[in-house]
Design an enzyme around this catalytic site. Sequence first.
Site, PDB file in Angstrom:
ATOM      1  N   HIS A   1     -20.625 -54.147  37.270  1.00 51.78           N
ATOM      2  CA  HIS A   1     -20.215 -54.351  35.875  1.00 51.78           C
ATOM      3  C   HIS A   1     -20.016 -53.017  35.162  1.00 51.78           C
ATOM      4  O   HIS A   1     -19.035 -52.809  34.461  1.00 51.78           O
ATOM      5  CB  HIS A   1     -21.307 -55.118  35.119  1.00 51.78           C
ATOM      6  CG  HIS A   1     -21.249 -56.590  35.359  1.00 51.78           C
ATOM      7  ND1 HIS A   1     -22.284 -57.428  35.018  1.00 51.78           N
ATOM      8  CD2 HIS A   1     -20.292 -57.385  35.883  1.00 51.78           C
ATOM      9  CE1 HIS A   1     -21.952 -58.665  35.322  1.00 51.78           C
ATOM     10  NE2 HIS A   1     -20.754 -58.661  35.859  1.00 51.78           N
TER      11      HIS A   1
ATOM     12  N   ARG B   1      -5.769 -57.952  39.108  1.00 51.94           N
ATOM     13  CA  ARG B   1      -6.979 -58.557  39.689  1.00 51.94           C
ATOM     14  C   ARG B   1      -7.404 -59.744  38.831  1.00 51.94           C
ATOM     15  O   ARG B   1      -8.111 -59.565  37.837  1.00 51.94           O
ATOM     16  CB  ARG B   1      -8.101 -57.519  39.767  1.00 51.94           C
ATOM     17  CG  ARG B   1      -7.735 -56.294  40.590  1.00 51.94           C
ATOM     18  CD  ARG B   1      -8.903 -55.298  40.610  1.00 51.94           C
ATOM     19  NE  ARG B   1      -8.601 -54.133  41.418  1.00 51.94           N
ATOM     20  CZ  ARG B   1      -8.082 -52.999  40.930  1.00 51.94           C
ATOM     21  NH1 ARG B   1      -7.819 -52.896  39.637  1.00 51.94           N
ATOM     22  NH2 ARG B   1      -7.844 -51.973  41.739  1.00 51.94           N
TER      23      ARG B   1
ATOM     24  N   GLU C   1      -4.905 -56.677  54.635  1.00 49.14           N
ATOM     25  CA  GLU C   1      -6.201 -56.015  54.411  1.00 49.14           C
ATOM     26  C   GLU C   1      -7.091 -56.024  55.641  1.00 49.14           C
ATOM     27  O   GLU C   1      -8.091 -55.316  55.675  1.00 49.14           O
ATOM     28  CB  GLU C   1      -6.961 -56.725  53.279  1.00 49.14           C
ATOM     29  CG  GLU C   1      -6.258 -56.731  51.955  1.00 49.14           C
ATOM     30  CD  GLU C   1      -6.966 -57.624  50.955  1.00 49.14           C
ATOM     31  OE1 GLU C   1      -7.794 -57.099  50.196  1.00 49.14           O
ATOM     32  OE2 GLU C   1      -6.702 -58.841  50.960  1.00 49.14           O
TER      33      GLU C   1
ATOM     34  N   ASP D   1      -9.578 -52.070  51.606  1.00 53.14           N
ATOM     35  CA  ASP D   1     -10.205 -52.978  52.563  1.00 53.14           C
ATOM     36  C   ASP D   1      -9.706 -52.734  53.981  1.00 53.14           C
ATOM     37  O   ASP D   1     -10.472 -52.838  54.931  1.00 53.14           O
ATOM     38  CB  ASP D   1      -9.964 -54.444  52.167  1.00 53.14           C
ATOM     39  CG  ASP D   1     -11.116 -55.003  51.337  1.00 53.14           C
ATOM     40  OD1 ASP D   1     -12.256 -54.532  51.525  1.00 53.14           O
ATOM     41  OD2 ASP D   1     -10.895 -55.891  50.499  1.00 53.14           O
TER      42      ASP D   1
ATOM     43  N   CYS E   1      -0.998 -51.091  47.601  1.00 49.15           N
ATOM     44  CA  CYS E   1      -1.666 -51.213  46.299  1.00 49.15           C
ATOM     45  C   CYS E   1      -3.131 -50.772  46.358  1.00 49.15           C
ATOM     46  O   CYS E   1      -3.922 -51.125  45.506  1.00 49.15           O
ATOM     47  CB  CYS E   1      -1.569 -52.643  45.774  1.00 49.15           C
ATOM     48  SG  CYS E   1      -2.359 -53.863  46.835  1.00 49.15           S
TER      49      CYS E   1
END
Length: 758
Positions: free
Chosen positions: A366, A473, A607, A631, A678
Amino acid sequence: MLNMLNTLRRIVQEVNSAKDLASALKIIVRRVREAMETHVCSVYLLNPDTDRYELMATEGLNQDAVGVVSLGSNEGLIGYVGIREEPVNLEDAAAHPRFRYFAETGEERYASFLGVPIIHHRRVMGVLVIQQKERRQFDEVEESFLVTMSAQLAGVIAHAEATGAMRGLGWSGEVIQDTRFDAVPGAPGIAMGRAVVMLPPADLKAVPDKEIKDIDAEIALYRKAVEAVRVDIKRLSAKLSAQLRPEELALFDVYLMMLDDSSLGNEIIKGIREGQWAQGALRDVINAHVARFELMDDPYLQERASDIKDLGRRLLACLQEAGRQRLVFPKRTILVAEELTPAMLGEVPKDRLVGLVSVLGSGSSHVAILARAMGIPTVMGAVDLPYLRMDKLELIVDGNAGEVYSNPSQELRRHYRELIREEMELSHGLEKLRAEPCITLDGHRVPLWVNTGLFADIARSLDRGAEGVGLYRTEVPFMIQDRFPSEKEQQATYREQLQAFHPLPVTMRTLDVGGDKALSYFPIKEDNPFLGWRGIRVTLDHPEIFLVQIRAMLKASEGLDNLRIMLPMISSVYEVEDALHLIHRAYSEVLDEGVKVPMPPVGVMIEVPAAVYQARELVQLVDFLSVGTNDLTQYLLAVDRNNPRVADLYHSLHPAVLQALQIVSRACREAGKPMSVCGEMAGDPAAAVLLLAMGCDMLSMNATNLPRVKWLLRQISLSDAQALLEVALQQDNAYLVQSILHLALRNMGLGKVLMPVR
């Protein structure tokens, strides 16, 4: 054996409580000699500046030898243990050809010798030795105990050494500067300022049990504390409201929700009714919830545990009527904590907060998400940082490289001030490129897009001349709520994004949770979350979530027609077929509702290695492929990208990653369909040169790096880039690829925008 383990535990606990390195070493030699019933125990530490082993503590040898006796790193039996990096167990030490005699120690009286290396993160830090007068071979149990002891002590010694170094003192008293601690980049930028260590306001572990008779009074006391914390959280939320949009401020609503009787409150009141005082009931409930979350081995869920802990501490502080200590925040505050929480950011006046350092957490926590939105340089996962000793120290936080420096020298300060000045100059210089297209010297056009997720990203992206969104996202609106957002709520959020960039294309990735991104209201408990239920696997198993999201996207695009849909974590053809079936179903439903929208282009994220080797088949089913290099690098190299312990192994210029990109590029060219990248790799100007050479049709990156990439690609020809790629593909080492690339670009006069070499 059990006795050995108990002895080991006691020694480590005692050493951990030592006030400094010298005290810690004295405890080690005394306790180990007692435990092993030997005549001598000594610790030699390797001084990295002199490359010599120095006798730092001993029980049994002459105390006057401490700090006097030293050996070269390849001298004597001590040097022999260090070079071998394994135990040396001798019945007659003096007979060994590497034996070296020191009159100061009086060690000629000791025949048998067992030395084990003290190693921390591959670095030999010293040697732990026991000696005996009689000639005998130490047995396997004794050897394994000393090896275990040494492994436990390596971290303790490293921590003590770091604490001294951070304060500007080496372990033998010499003054040192520019102590560096490695971490994980959280938010880009450089901050220079003074540390303010944010300690938890109360310690739940210290709360004792206590029975009460007046249950109603105790419940009233608890409710008063809840109300005080509720007011406090609302105040903090209000302080940040000008900087963050409502959806982002919803992080604070999660706290408020947890305070409700239907959440933690009910369990705490139940504990009070059973006769436990409020503080004890609070402790029990918070500890139980924290333990549950921490056992999940999921980085995002561990962030939830830190939120619960933070809430528990705040309630306890109110119950104790102690209130929080009033912290003084200097003009340039760098906030340091073991676990930074969103609430802590609100404690500091926003014009004084310049940087953040968290011992725990990752780039996906967060705090890292909020820090990026607020533009505050941040490092996370600084696991070796002795943060409790850092208050008021001058620090430099490098959010680009993921480094923290304490006790900086004038030279290092000058270096970073120059970097900040260059960064500002470069930013101003690159601003004039905002409206210019990204075209190479030989006329090759490469659109540069941005990755977004937070409201704050929109303005920053448009300011820097983004030509579209390569990755939006969509999980961010899901992560900052305490339930699944409705179709209308999602539609409003997506519409905002599509409108802000219209008529430019916006690529929306379908919900990508699992791995290091989980939802508090939809917990995924797995032993290995990165290889588990994540991305498209979750949404295909829950078509009700997927269909609602697709419908919201389609409806949001009405009249704008700039939507592209992207599917994450694809590892097989049938997943794409299933997803396309659901997308077409949602499209039909939207048309039936009278919403007139064209079918948007649909693409697949590459990914995982399986998708690389099926790129030919996958590209036939969809309109475009987009490589998520973060990833893909993680899965190809089997390296957790959020783990600072293995950060050196994670590198997007690894030959295997470059070869995988070549395979995907070839598949797209043969099918006549576009390929984009990306991941963070696209935002590294040097790596972007290689991606250009591979035939990438567009690059998508964070907005901060876009001007740098644009400037470099406008200064180079496609043919030069292809020549560099040819050389890069012949290398067998990621760091060699990076060095060759940087050197070549610097020789071409293009070095000013290059990212720092790790």
